[in-house]
Design an enzyme around this catalytic site. Sequence first.
Site: not given
Length: 280
Positions: A49, A93, A116
């Site tokens: 990422k 994460q 997200d």
Amino acid sequence: MAATLMEGRPLAERIRGEVAAEVVGLGGIGLATVLVGDDPASEIYIGRKHEAAAAAGIDARDVRLPPSTTEDELLRLVGELNADDAVDALLVQLPLPAHIDPDRLARAVDPAKDVDGFHPENAGELYLGRPRLVPATAVGIMALLAEHRILLTGARAVVVGRSAIVGKPVAHLLLQANATVTVCHSRTEDLARHTLDADVLVVAVGDAEVVTADMVKTGSVVVDVGMNRTENGLVGDVDPDAADVAAFITPVPGGVGPMTIACLLQNAVRCARLRRSGTY
Ligand code: NDP
């Protein structure tokens, strides 16, 4: 092989180029990622990422915390990043260490920075048919289908898997695109009866080749989300022989995977636009 391969890399490359241009247009944007613990797979994902963000000119902050970090400490950090004006987009994460509640975390992220799309407010907007920030894998799947001009209106779409990260959001997006959607899961009886009926089949289970070629309808479109590490390397959830039956199929690797990262960057731009224009 009869099927056309729906390659993710060329489209992802294009999207990343568009993102880079938008980042310039916005005068730069900021992304913050938080990784708790030392899960090797998570370290690889975070690394990818950041690589992609840097290539798109996104100013990305990589916060690493030890596995002993408490839930309160993490929530405090998320609060600080929420308040930090240089951070347009924020992600924590997954998976988190067992002592941290992922639902509490998802609620703690400012919904406007929720790159997200895991905050209940963003999940709710999607459920209501007003997608705002949607999990990147689901967005990427829809972009791949659009790129190959797959007709969704009136199509029978079957999604195997009902996670909040992939299965449910992609089912909602397909529904919004006017497909007739069936969602299957571990308690579904006679899975093949459903998959054989699918004009568009999306498989997100996490079980190597759980869908075999004889479970795929002739001439259908198959999206294989699975990423399973086996002794034969990285394999999907669908037997590659399904390519002899389907009209379109995504490769693993190189299908949905590259789309997820590109669409995550796209979401970061969306966060910046929404927040800065006050339209969130
Ligand atoms: P989860 O484990 O959260 O969800 C798996 C889903 O599959 C569950 O809904 C489960 O049902 C269902 N399931 C399990 N076994 C069966 C079965 N035998 N038949 C039918 N359904 C079954 O996984 P994720 O959604 O997070 O990920 C799925 C896969 O996609 C993984 O391989 C993951 O690595 C991959 N992935 C790939 C990404 C990419 O960018 N390419 C991004 C994200 C994920 P139930 O709800 O009943 O338990």
